[in-house]
Design an enzyme around this catalytic site. Structure first.
Site, PDB file in Angstrom:
ATOM      1  N   ARG A 138       8.245   2.945   0.803  1.00  0.00           N
ATOM      2  CA  ARG A 138       6.539   2.770   0.253  1.00  0.00           C
ATOM      3  C   ARG A 138       6.183   3.863  -0.798  1.00  0.00           C
ATOM      4  NH1 ARG A 138       8.260  -0.933   2.285  1.00  0.00           N
ATOM      5  NH2 ARG A 138       7.418  -2.014   3.731  1.00  0.00           N
ATOM      6  N   SER A 192      -2.154  -1.834   5.812  1.00  0.00           N
ATOM      7  CA  SER A 192      -1.575  -0.762   6.340  1.00  0.00           C
ATOM      8  C   SER A 192      -2.111   0.379   6.018  1.00  0.00           C
ATOM      9  CB  SER A 192       0.072  -0.721   6.394  1.00  0.00           C
ATOM     10  OG  SER A 192       0.567  -1.783   6.813  1.00  0.00           O
ATOM     11  N   GLU A 216      -0.704   5.514   3.589  1.00  0.00           N
ATOM     12  CA  GLU A 216      -0.193   4.333   2.844  1.00  0.00           C
ATOM     13  C   GLU A 216      -1.375   3.851   1.851  1.00  0.00           C
ATOM     14  OE1 GLU A 216       1.914  -0.065   3.232  1.00  0.00           O
ATOM     15  OE2 GLU A 216       2.394   1.551   4.413  1.00  0.00           O
TER      16      GLU A 216
END
Length: 256
Positions: free
Chosen positions: A137, A179, A251
Site C-alpha cells: 500500500r 480501510s 491508509e
C-alpha cells in the site's frame, strides 16, 4: 470549487477551490485529489487539484495497455474484461482513479497493482516499475501520475471474481473511505481496532464500522465532520498503541 461533503466517498468536508491540471506543466505545490476515495480533506486545505478529462483514456501499445490517470477503475476493469486481459481483475472491487490506485499500490490480499504494472508516467516522463519502490500500500512516487502502462496478459481470470465477491461481502455498504489503517506486519488493523473496543464506535456519526472494524464510515450524513473523523482516528491509534505497543500507519490520506 468543489463541495467535499458531496465529492468525497465519506461525504465529509467543506467547499474549497480546486485547480484543474491539463498538461505536464503544473504548479508543483498542487496536490491531486483524484475521485475522493480513501481521502479526508481539511476545511483549511489548500493547493488542491484534479486532472482534466484529457487523462481519461485507454489505448493499446506493443505488449502493454496504457491507461490515463483520471480513468475510473471500473472503466479499466471493463476494458480488461471485454478484451480478455488478465492481471487487473481485482480493481473491479476498488473504486477510484487509476492514478490513485497506482500511487498507493492498491490491492486485495496478494493481488496488487505492482504485479501487472509495467511503467508509470510521472510529471511527463515514463519510468519503469523497476526504477520505482513499490511495497504494501505504498510507492516512492512523489510527482503527479499522468498515466500508467500495464502488461498485456491474455486471459481474464473469471474464477478470481468469486474470491473478490466473498471479500466484499464483509465490507460495509454505508458511506465509507475504505480501510483506515494499513495492516501491521503479522497482524490485522481490524482485529486490533476491535480488540480495543473501537468497532462500532462513532463521534458525531463518523467512526469504525460494526461490520468491519477497519472501515471508517459515516452513518450520519450532515452531522459528521472533519474534526470528528480526525478525533476518532487518533483515538483508535492511541488505544491500539497503549494496549499493544503498535503505532498503526494510516491508509486513509489526510490533506490538512
Amino acid at each position: 470549487m468543489i463541495d467535499f461533503s458531496r465529492y468525497l466517498s465519506l461525504k465529509i468536508g467543506s467547499i474549497l477551490p480546486v485547480s484543474i491540471i491539463d498538461d505536464y506543466a503544473y504548479d508543483k505545490n498542487l496536490r491531486i485529489i483524484g475521485f475522493g476515495y480513501n481521502l479526508l480533506v481539511s476545511p483549511q486545505a489548500k493547493n488542491l487539484a484534479i486532472l482534466s478529462d484529457r487523462f481519461d483514456y485507454i489505448k493499446e501499445g506493443l505488449g502493454f495497455i496504457e491507461i490515463g490517470a483520471s480513468t475510473r477503475s471500473t472503466k479499466a476493469y471493463k476494458y480488461f474484461l471485454d478484451n480478455d486481459l488478465g492481471g487487473l481483475e481485482f480493481i473491479g472491487s476498488l473504486p477510484g482513479s487509476i492514478g490513485g490506485l497506482v500511487k498507493m499500490n492498491a490491492g486485495m490480499k496478494e493481488f496488487e497493482i505492482k504485479n501487472t504494472l509495467d511503467s508509470v508516467c510521472i510529471d511527463g516522463d515514463w519510468i519503469s516499475i523497476e526504477d520505482l519502490d513499490f511495497s504494501y500500500r505504498r510507492t516512492s512516487i512523489n510527482g503527479v501520475i499522468f498515466a500508467a502502462r500495464f502488461k498485456k496478459i491474455k486471459g481474464f481470470n473469471q474464477k478470481l471474481l468469486d474470491l473478490f465477491s466473498q471479500m466484499r461481502k464483509v465490507q460495509p455498504k454505508t458511506l465509507s473511505c475504505g480501510s483506515c489503517f494499513k495492516n501491521p506486519v503479522g497482524d490485522y488493523a481490524g482485529r486490533l481496532i476491535e480488540a480495543v473496543g473501537m468497532k462500532g464506535f462513532y463521534i458525531n456519526g463518523v467512526g469504525f464500522s460494526d461490520k468491519h472494524a477497519n472501515f471508517l464510515v459515516n452513518v450520519s450524513r450532515g452531522i459528521a465532520d472533519y474534526d470528528s473523523a480526525i478525533k476518532v482516528i487518533e483515538l483508535a491509534n492511541k488505544k491500539v498503541f497503549d494496549n499493544f505497543g503498535i503505532e498503526m500507519e494510516k491508509e486513509v490520506i489526510i490533506l490538512e
